[in-house]
Design an enzyme around this catalytic site. Structure first.
Site, PDB file in Angstrom:
ATOM      1  N   ASP A 109       8.564  -9.858  37.962  1.00  0.00           N
ATOM      2  CA  ASP A 109       8.289 -11.184  38.503  1.00  0.00           C
ATOM      3  C   ASP A 109       7.502 -11.039  39.796  1.00  0.00           C
ATOM      4  OD1 ASP A 109       9.551 -12.552  36.512  1.00  0.00           O
ATOM      5  OD2 ASP A 109      11.453 -12.737  37.558  1.00  0.00           O
ATOM      6  N   GLU A 155      10.680 -26.126  46.861  1.00  0.00           N
ATOM      7  CA  GLU A 155      11.176 -27.416  47.310  1.00  0.00           C
ATOM      8  C   GLU A 155      11.633 -27.368  48.764  1.00  0.00           C
ATOM      9  OE1 GLU A 155      13.834 -29.539  44.751  1.00  0.00           O
ATOM     10  OE2 GLU A 155      13.081 -28.553  42.960  1.00  0.00           O
ATOM     11  N   THR A 178       4.208 -13.908  35.837  1.00  0.00           N
ATOM     12  CA  THR A 178       4.549 -14.987  36.757  1.00  0.00           C
ATOM     13  C   THR A 178       4.115 -16.333  36.189  1.00  0.00           C
ATOM     14  OG1 THR A 178       4.186 -15.842  38.999  1.00  0.00           O
ATOM     15  CG2 THR A 178       2.373 -14.640  37.993  1.00  0.00           C
ATOM     16  N   ASP A 190       2.800 -18.584  38.159  1.00  0.00           N
ATOM     17  CA  ASP A 190       1.822 -19.112  39.110  1.00  0.00           C
ATOM     18  C   ASP A 190       0.439 -19.262  38.505  1.00  0.00           C
ATOM     19  OD1 ASP A 190       3.372 -19.645  41.250  1.00  0.00           O
ATOM     20  OD2 ASP A 190       2.869 -17.860  42.394  1.00  0.00           O
ATOM     21  N   ARG A 217       0.750 -18.066  34.546  1.00  0.00           N
ATOM     22  CA  ARG A 217       1.127 -19.307  33.874  1.00  0.00           C
ATOM     23  C   ARG A 217       1.990 -19.019  32.642  1.00  0.00           C
ATOM     24  NH1 ARG A 217       1.377 -22.169  37.390  1.00  0.00           N
ATOM     25  NH2 ARG A 217      -0.207 -23.559  38.217  1.00  0.00           N
ATOM     26  N   LYS A 253       7.187 -14.003  28.252  1.00  0.00           N
ATOM     27  CA  LYS A 253       7.722 -12.728  28.736  1.00  0.00           C
ATOM     28  C   LYS A 253       8.474 -12.008  27.618  1.00  0.00           C
ATOM     29  CE  LYS A 253       9.646 -12.492  32.849  1.00  0.00           C
ATOM     30  NZ  LYS A 253      10.644 -12.559  33.957  1.00  0.00           N
ATOM     31  N   ASP A 275      15.215 -13.635  37.147  1.00  0.00           N
ATOM     32  CA  ASP A 275      16.231 -14.275  37.986  1.00  0.00           C
ATOM     33  C   ASP A 275      16.774 -15.571  37.398  1.00  0.00           C
ATOM     34  OD1 ASP A 275      14.008 -15.832  38.280  1.00  0.00           O
ATOM     35  OD2 ASP A 275      13.813 -15.600  40.448  1.00  0.00           O
ATOM     36  N   ASN A 324      16.541 -18.816  31.909  1.00  0.00           N
ATOM     37  CA  ASN A 324      15.614 -18.660  30.785  1.00  0.00           C
ATOM     38  C   ASN A 324      15.109 -17.224  30.621  1.00  0.00           C
ATOM     39  OD1 ASN A 324      15.796 -21.373  30.165  1.00  0.00           O
ATOM     40  ND2 ASN A 324      14.031 -21.944  31.401  1.00  0.00           N
TER      41      ASN A 324
END
Length: 511
Positions: free
Chosen positions: A98, A202, A376, A378, A425, A431, A450, A453
């Site tokens: 990750d 957040e 990732t 991102d 993305r 994964k 982590d 899922n």
């Protein structure tokens, strides 16, 4: 006692028995046949001892080596849950890691952003005057696309000054989208200091709302609002939303707030806010505006910033008549039906610095023959920038997005995977697919995760690493080793001790 005798001791016992046999043989009391028969009996007993002792000694040696290694690994922030994972890790050939929290510190901070199309803070900003100015001679530019989007840049307005001069309606829009459309909350740390608890993305946005948007208390703001529907974050759609009932000029209306991945949300907007007249309004997002916003997002992503977009939409009633209702609750609308024709508020860029020592750890893995990949969720540009910074992405490597990767055939994957260094993305299913294909290609795969899922990928991997700080209980249960400090560098220690166990077993067999 014999079962615990090592291989060298068994051989020594075999030699002693033979010598004893030869010494004890009478000179004349036995004929040749009796001597041969007794010799065979002693030989069979000696061979039996060797056959029994060596296999029984090997598990003992392996167990002792594993016990010692796991004890030392705990000091290196590796909590081993499955004993054999230590030895397996010594044979690992690839690591799927990750990004957030493992390669980076997972300490998000908003350092830049843009409201509307042009109003940028904390970085460079573009001015509408330069954007719309014409060339003096009116001649066509050599590259129309570049000319169309070329703008001058001036020093950005500092964040404090920027939000002090922003009109109140825009600050309210931002604050409501950040505070109400969130699952993070305010708590206290071990020292009694107030802190935000929840997703680091957040909490970074809540920090922005507290420092610059006039948020006093998260719980108070939420208790004063009437939230009629909440849509939690989903790893597939990469966004979250909520619908809030509001009043304007004595009339009730409903406002949908959505925040999430900027490149995803940009596909669902058709308008953008406009504060050029001193009041909050909106206009259609033209093709020129869209390109400027896309360039802004690319600019942030290329600087290793995570980009989060904020959008909204108003409804006169809720649920709207033209949308499907949730089968479980008729007062709730299907999110896919209302998530369209959004008004773009802006985009913010968050910095998450690399962990110290990550670049060296990646280089150590490469020298040890272990291929490191970043997986990732991102933006592809952000992922590529950070992968380059920590040494994962190198010349000749491949960067691919999860939605495209999952559509490849097995033969296409086999061609791509040897050079695949970054999967951006990506969803948890992407994964899992990558791990499965790597194992089918004969790789020994280690995976970090982590979230809940991530469980299938952690289970499928030869060695699954879960995060001790940010990891969920589901991820920890699915893993073989827990990283107590959530640090990629600790994985290198696991490889080292795994190879130490293998070396100890080989030395035992050679004695």
């Amino acid at each position: 006692m014999i079962a615990k005798v090592g291989g060298s001791a068994a051989l020594l016992l075999f030699v002693i028995l033979l010598i004893k046999f030869l010494v004890s043989l009478p000179r004349s009391s036995m004929d040749a046949g009796e001597k041969g028969q007794r010799f065979m009996q002693i030989l069979i007993v000696s061979v039996t001892i060797v056959v029994v002792a060596v296999p029984e000694g090997l598990p003992l040696a392996v167990t002792l080596a594993l016990a010692y290694a796991t004890t030392r690994m705990l000091k290196d922030n590796n909590l081993v849950r499955v004993l054999k994972a230590c030895e397996t890790m010594g044979n690992a050939t690839t690591i799927c890691s990750d990004k957030t929290g493992t390669l980076t510190q997972n300490k998000m901070t908003v350092i830049a952003g843009t409201l509307g199309v042009f109003d940028r803070f904390g970085d460079k900003r573009q001015t509408p005057a330069d954007y719309h100015k014409d060339t003096k001679d009116g001649a066509a530019a050599e590259n129309e696309a570049e000319q169309e989007n070329s703008v001058d840049e001036v020093d950005a307005i500092p964040m404090q000054e920027f939000f002090q001069t922003t009109i109140p309606e825009v600050r309210t829009l931002l604050r409501d989208n950040i505070v109400l459309n969130s699952t993070a909350f305010e708590g206290t740390d071990e020292k009694g200091n107030k802190e935000f608890i929840g997703s680091k993305t957040e909490t970074a946005l809540l920090g922005l709302a507290r420092d610059y948007l006039g948020m006093d208390d998260v719980a108070t703001d939420r208790s004063n609002a009437r939230i009629v529907q909440f849509v939690p974050f989903n790893s597939e759609r990469k966004c979250m939303g909520c619908v809030v009932q509001k009043e304007r000029d004595g009339k009730t209306f409903y406002r949908l707030f959505v925040k999430g991945a900027s490149d995803i949300l940009l596909k669902y907007r058709n308008q953008v806010i406009d504060t050029s007249g001193g009041t909050l309004s909106q206009h259609l997002l033209s093709e020129k505006d869209r390109k400027v916003v896309e360039n802004t997002i690319m600019d942030y992503a290329s600087k290793s910033l995570r980009t989060i977009a904020l959008v909204y939409r108003d409804f006169p009633q809720f649920p709207p008549r033209s949308v499907r209702h949730s089968p479980d609750d008729k007062t709730q609308a299907e999110f896919e039906d209302i998530f369209k024709d959004m008004i773009f508020i802006g985009v913010v860029g968050m910095m998450d610095p690399l962990r110290p020592g990550v670049a060296k750890a990646v280089e150590d893995c490469r020298k040890a023959g272990v291929f490191v990949r970043m997986v990732t969720g991102d933006n592809v540009l952000t992922a590529k920038a950070i992968a380059t910074e920590c040494g994962i992405f190198t010349r000749g490597g491949i960067v691919m997005e999860g939605p495209r990767f999952r559509t490849l055939s097995a033969s296409q994957m086999d061609q791509i995977i040897p050079r695949l260094q970054v999967l951006a993305r990506s969803s948890p299913e992407d994964k899992r697919i990558l791990v499965k294909r790597l194992k089918e290609l004969g790789e020994t795969v280690a995976v970090t995760g982590d979230g809940t899922n991530d469980g299938p990928a952690l289970k499928m991997a030869d060695v699954g690493f879960s995060m001790g700080i940010a990891g969920t209980e589901v991820a920890k249960e699915a893993s073989s080793i827990i990283l107590m400090d959530d640090n990629f560098a600790s994985i290198v220690k696991a490889i080292m001790w795994g190879r130490c166990v293998s070396d100890a077993v080989k030395k035992f067999l050679q004695v």
